[in-house]
Scaffold this motif. Sequence first.
Motif, PDB file in Angstrom:
ATOM      1  N   LEU A 174       0.827  -1.201   0.000  1.00 43.49           N
ATOM      2  CA  LEU A 174       0.000   0.000   0.000  1.00 43.49           C
ATOM      3  C   LEU A 174       0.869   1.262   0.000  1.00 43.49           C
ATOM      4  CD1 LEU A 174      -2.898   0.977   0.039  1.00 43.49           C
ATOM      5  CD2 LEU A 174      -2.872   0.827   2.528  1.00 43.49           C
ATOM      6  N   VAL A 175       1.928   1.239   0.775  1.00 43.34           N
ATOM      7  CA  VAL A 175       2.830   2.392   0.818  1.00 43.34           C
ATOM      8  C   VAL A 175       3.513   2.578  -0.536  1.00 43.34           C
ATOM      9  CG1 VAL A 175       4.992   3.252   1.820  1.00 43.34           C
ATOM     10  CG2 VAL A 175       3.199   2.352   3.308  1.00 43.34           C
ATOM     11  N   GLU A 176       3.849   1.487  -1.199  1.00 43.12           N
ATOM     12  CA  GLU A 176       4.446   1.600  -2.525  1.00 43.12           C
ATOM     13  C   GLU A 176       3.482   2.271  -3.506  1.00 43.12           C
ATOM     14  OE1 GLU A 176       6.393  -1.195  -6.044  1.00 43.12           O
ATOM     15  OE2 GLU A 176       6.255  -1.954  -3.985  1.00 43.12           O
ATOM     16  N   THR A 177       2.202   1.870  -3.449  1.00 36.95           N
ATOM     17  CA  THR A 177       1.201   2.510  -4.307  1.00 36.95           C
ATOM     18  C   THR A 177       1.046   3.977  -3.948  1.00 36.95           C
ATOM     19  OG1 THR A 177       0.013   0.399  -4.414  1.00 36.95           O
ATOM     20  CG2 THR A 177      -1.154   2.335  -5.191  1.00 36.95           C
ATOM     21  N   LEU A 178       1.088   4.290  -2.649  1.00 37.03           N
ATOM     22  CA  LEU A 178       0.966   5.669  -2.187  1.00 37.03           C
ATOM     23  C   LEU A 178       2.083   6.539  -2.745  1.00 37.03           C
ATOM     24  CD1 LEU A 178      -0.312   7.769  -0.130  1.00 37.03           C
ATOM     25  CD2 LEU A 178       1.405   6.929   1.506  1.00 37.03           C
ATOM     26  N   ARG A 179       3.322   6.032  -2.708  1.00 41.31           N
ATOM     27  CA  ARG A 179       4.485   6.833  -3.085  1.00 41.31           C
ATOM     28  C   ARG A 179       4.724   6.888  -4.592  1.00 41.31           C
ATOM     29  NH1 ARG A 179       8.572   4.476   1.633  1.00 41.31           N
ATOM     30  NH2 ARG A 179       7.597   5.610   3.384  1.00 41.31           N
ATOM     31  N   ALA A 180       4.142   5.954  -5.326  1.00 43.82           N
ATOM     32  CA  ALA A 180       4.350   5.911  -6.779  1.00 43.82           C
ATOM     33  C   ALA A 180       3.420   6.907  -7.477  1.00 43.82           C
ATOM     34  CB  ALA A 180       4.089   4.502  -7.295  1.00 43.82           C
ATOM     35  N   PRO A 181       3.786   7.337  -8.688  1.00 39.50           N
ATOM     36  CA  PRO A 181       2.861   8.184  -9.453  1.00 39.50           C
ATOM     37  C   PRO A 181       1.530   7.460  -9.661  1.00 39.50           C
ATOM     38  CG  PRO A 181       5.039   8.186 -10.462  1.00 39.50           C
ATOM     39  CD  PRO A 181       5.060   7.123  -9.403  1.00 39.50           C
ATOM     40  N   SER A 182       0.450   8.185  -9.503  1.00 37.99           N
ATOM     41  CA  SER A 182      -0.874   7.619  -9.740  1.00 37.99           C
ATOM     42  C   SER A 182      -1.125   7.519 -11.236  1.00 37.99           C
ATOM     43  CB  SER A 182      -1.947   8.495  -9.100  1.00 37.99           C
ATOM     44  OG  SER A 182      -2.043   9.733  -9.801  1.00 37.99           O
ATOM     45  N   LEU A 183      -2.247   6.911 -11.591  1.00 38.05           N
ATOM     46  CA  LEU A 183      -2.652   6.874 -12.988  1.00 38.05           C
ATOM     47  C   LEU A 183      -2.756   8.291 -13.542  1.00 38.05           C
ATOM     48  CD1 LEU A 183      -3.830   5.196 -15.425  1.00 38.05           C
ATOM     49  CD2 LEU A 183      -6.073   5.632 -14.411  1.00 38.05           C
ATOM     50  N   TRP A 184      -3.338   9.198 -12.773  1.00 35.81           N
ATOM     51  CA  TRP A 184      -3.500  10.571 -13.224  1.00 35.81           C
ATOM     52  C   TRP A 184      -2.149  11.273 -13.385  1.00 35.81           C
ATOM     53  CZ3 TRP A 184      -6.728  12.946 -15.960  1.00 35.81           C
ATOM     54  CH2 TRP A 184      -6.866  14.341 -15.947  1.00 35.81           C
ATOM     55  N   ASP A 185      -1.203  10.982 -12.504  1.00 35.26           N
ATOM     56  CA  ASP A 185       0.143  11.541 -12.648  1.00 35.26           C
ATOM     57  C   ASP A 185       0.765  11.124 -13.971  1.00 35.26           C
ATOM     58  OD1 ASP A 185       0.312  12.917 -10.149  1.00 35.26           O
ATOM     59  OD2 ASP A 185       0.675  10.998  -9.147  1.00 35.26           O
ATOM     60  N   GLU A 186       0.548   9.864 -14.347  1.00 35.76           N
ATOM     61  CA  GLU A 186       1.113   9.386 -15.615  1.00 35.76           C
ATOM     62  C   GLU A 186       0.388  10.020 -16.807  1.00 35.76           C
ATOM     63  OE1 GLU A 186       3.800   7.962 -15.839  1.00 35.76           O
ATOM     64  OE2 GLU A 186       4.141   6.943 -13.934  1.00 35.76           O
ATOM     65  N   VAL A 187      -0.906  10.284 -16.671  1.00 34.60           N
ATOM     66  CA  VAL A 187      -1.639  10.988 -17.728  1.00 34.60           C
ATOM     67  C   VAL A 187      -1.069  12.391 -17.913  1.00 34.60           C
ATOM     68  CG1 VAL A 187      -3.876  12.019 -18.319  1.00 34.60           C
ATOM     69  CG2 VAL A 187      -3.772   9.668 -17.467  1.00 34.60           C
ATOM     70  N   ILE A 188      -0.811  13.088 -16.806  1.00 35.84           N
ATOM     71  CA  ILE A 188      -0.237  14.435 -16.880  1.00 35.84           C
ATOM     72  C   ILE A 188       1.147  14.393 -17.525  1.00 35.84           C
ATOM     73  CG2 ILE A 188       0.658  16.320 -15.458  1.00 35.84           C
ATOM     74  CD1 ILE A 188      -1.667  15.804 -13.531  1.00 35.84           C
ATOM     75  N   ALA A 189       1.918  13.357 -17.208  1.00 31.90           N
ATOM     76  CA  ALA A 189       3.248  13.223 -17.814  1.00 31.90           C
ATOM     77  C   ALA A 189       3.139  13.021 -19.324  1.00 31.90           C
ATOM     78  CB  ALA A 189       4.003  12.066 -17.169  1.00 31.90           C
ATOM     79  N   VAL A 190       2.126  12.274 -19.763  1.00 32.69           N
ATOM     80  CA  VAL A 190       1.908  12.099 -21.208  1.00 32.69           C
ATOM     81  C   VAL A 190       1.612  13.451 -21.854  1.00 32.69           C
ATOM     82  CG1 VAL A 190       0.306  11.177 -22.927  1.00 32.69           C
ATOM     83  CG2 VAL A 190       1.161   9.693 -21.108  1.00 32.69           C
ATOM     84  N   ASP A 206       6.636  15.003  -4.621  1.00 33.20           N
ATOM     85  CA  ASP A 206       6.330  13.915  -3.692  1.00 33.20           C
ATOM     86  C   ASP A 206       4.960  13.361  -4.072  1.00 33.20           C
ATOM     87  OD1 ASP A 206       5.769  12.193  -1.638  1.00 33.20           O
ATOM     88  OD2 ASP A 206       5.890  13.691  -0.036  1.00 33.20           O
ATOM     89  N   PHE A 207       4.947  12.191  -4.723  1.00 33.54           N
ATOM     90  CA  PHE A 207       3.696  11.645  -5.236  1.00 33.54           C
ATOM     91  C   PHE A 207       2.822  11.038  -4.142  1.00 33.54           C
ATOM     92  CE2 PHE A 207       6.406  11.517  -9.064  1.00 33.54           C
ATOM     93  CZ  PHE A 207       5.602  12.284  -9.900  1.00 33.54           C
ATOM     94  N   SER A 208       3.321  10.984  -2.915  1.00 37.72           N
ATOM     95  CA  SER A 208       2.483  10.485  -1.824  1.00 37.72           C
ATOM     96  C   SER A 208       1.508  11.551  -1.336  1.00 37.72           C
ATOM     97  CB  SER A 208       3.347  10.002  -0.659  1.00 37.72           C
ATOM     98  OG  SER A 208       4.027  11.089  -0.047  1.00 37.72           O
ATOM     99  N   VAL A 209       1.676  12.766  -1.834  1.00 40.09           N
ATOM    100  CA  VAL A 209       0.796  13.875  -1.461  1.00 40.09           C
ATOM    101  C   VAL A 209      -0.137  14.162  -2.630  1.00 40.09           C
ATOM    102  CG1 VAL A 209       0.671  16.300  -0.783  1.00 40.09           C
ATOM    103  CG2 VAL A 209       2.555  14.854   0.036  1.00 40.09           C
ATOM    104  N   GLU A 210      -1.410  14.293  -2.346  1.00 44.03           N
ATOM    105  CA  GLU A 210      -2.390  14.568  -3.388  1.00 44.03           C
ATOM    106  C   GLU A 210      -2.119  15.934  -4.021  1.00 44.03           C
ATOM    107  OE1 GLU A 210      -7.236  14.873  -3.472  1.00 44.03           O
ATOM    108  OE2 GLU A 210      -6.293  13.274  -2.291  1.00 44.03           O
ATOM    109  N   ALA A 211      -2.035  15.968  -5.343  1.00 46.44           N
ATOM    110  CA  ALA A 211      -1.721  17.203  -6.050  1.00 46.44           C
ATOM    111  C   ALA A 211      -2.914  18.156  -6.061  1.00 46.44           C
ATOM    112  CB  ALA A 211      -1.294  16.898  -7.483  1.00 46.44           C
ATOM    113  N   GLU A 212      -2.617  19.447  -6.014  1.00 46.37           N
ATOM    114  CA  GLU A 212      -3.665  20.446  -6.172  1.00 46.37           C
ATOM    115  C   GLU A 212      -4.033  20.550  -7.646  1.00 46.37           C
ATOM    116  OE1 GLU A 212      -5.268  22.216  -3.863  1.00 46.37           O
ATOM    117  OE2 GLU A 212      -4.176  21.171  -2.267  1.00 46.37           O
ATOM    118  N   PRO A 213      -5.298  20.796  -7.960  1.00 50.30           N
ATOM    119  CA  PRO A 213      -5.692  20.958  -9.369  1.00 50.30           C
ATOM    120  C   PRO A 213      -4.883  22.056 -10.045  1.00 50.30           C
ATOM    121  CG  PRO A 213      -7.628  20.752  -7.966  1.00 50.30           C
ATOM    122  CD  PRO A 213      -6.456  20.886  -7.044  1.00 50.30           C
ATOM    123  N   SER A 214      -4.542  21.839 -11.293  1.00 47.69           N
ATOM    124  CA  SER A 214      -3.681  22.750 -12.035  1.00 47.69           C
ATOM    125  C   SER A 214      -4.457  23.414 -13.166  1.00 47.69           C
ATOM    126  CB  SER A 214      -2.481  21.979 -12.604  1.00 47.69           C
ATOM    127  OG  SER A 214      -1.854  22.691 -13.636  1.00 47.69           O
TER     128      SER A 214
END
Length: 297
Positions: A174-190, A206-214
């Motif tokens: 669970l911690v690994e999933t928390l710290r890794a880029p989310s699906l949405w993070d990877e979409v933004i990277a695309v 720090d991908f363990s912290v929920e990003a603010e809308p951009s």
Amino acid sequence: MQRQRLPERPRVRPVNAQQRAARAAANGGEPTLELAERTPYEAYVHASTLHSLQQTLSRDPGEMSFLMVSQIMELYFGLTCFELRQARERLRDDDVWAALAPLRRAALHLEGLNAAWRGLRWMTPADFNRFRNLLGEGSGFQSAMYRNLEFLLGLKSASLARPFHRQPQVYADLVETLRAPSLWDEVIAVLARRGFDVPAGLLDRDFSVEAEPSAEVTAAWVEVYADAGPDNHLRILGETLGEIVEQFDDWRHQHLKAVRRTMGAKVGTGGSAGAAWLRRSMAREVFPELWAARTQM
């Protein structure tokens, strides 16, 4: 992610089309009834194991529905997480087309997950109270696989991993999933790799912290949707992600309805404020820029 040791591989003898045709001809079109060992279906599905896991705490017949529907939901959580991880890997490889298939499957799995709630629509507070106390502090809030699903969708909260710290493998995953880029993070990277103006801080953080809308990501989606051509794979990606969110939000809403139906405004079994806590949770939006963009289109 570290994986638990897999069970023994199914001992199923492969059969090709010619062998199947020959067997059907020999049986006169009837199914094979005499088998040397356990059925190949059992060897592959482990059905008897699945049906041995319903161990109720009371003699109330309604508890079986509650327990089994909960187990079905757990399986759907796991299946949806599997698909989202597949899609995340394809997006990380910049292969948007390949990511669409697991995303579409994930949306269908969430549709099946939502259908599972129908099996509990009969339950009233009187029905639930006949066995609720026997659950102790057990609560769906404590589903690690559901937390994995939330984290994969970008709903990150480190505190929600804490209940699992006495289950080392579950907690580590669970911690690994928390710290890794989310699906949405990877979409933004695309989007960034395709030339859209994405803030660098969203790509290296720090991908363990929920990003603010951009606002920049919202603007990127407005631009994506401006091209209505059939080959606009980013637009197709946006629509597929939207279907996932709608199905996920439906599940959260149905959860709230089920709690109100069976408990009213009582305190939750796991110590939360019950329905009130669920309402606050529903306010956390998945893929917020995808929806904000629709206001600006």
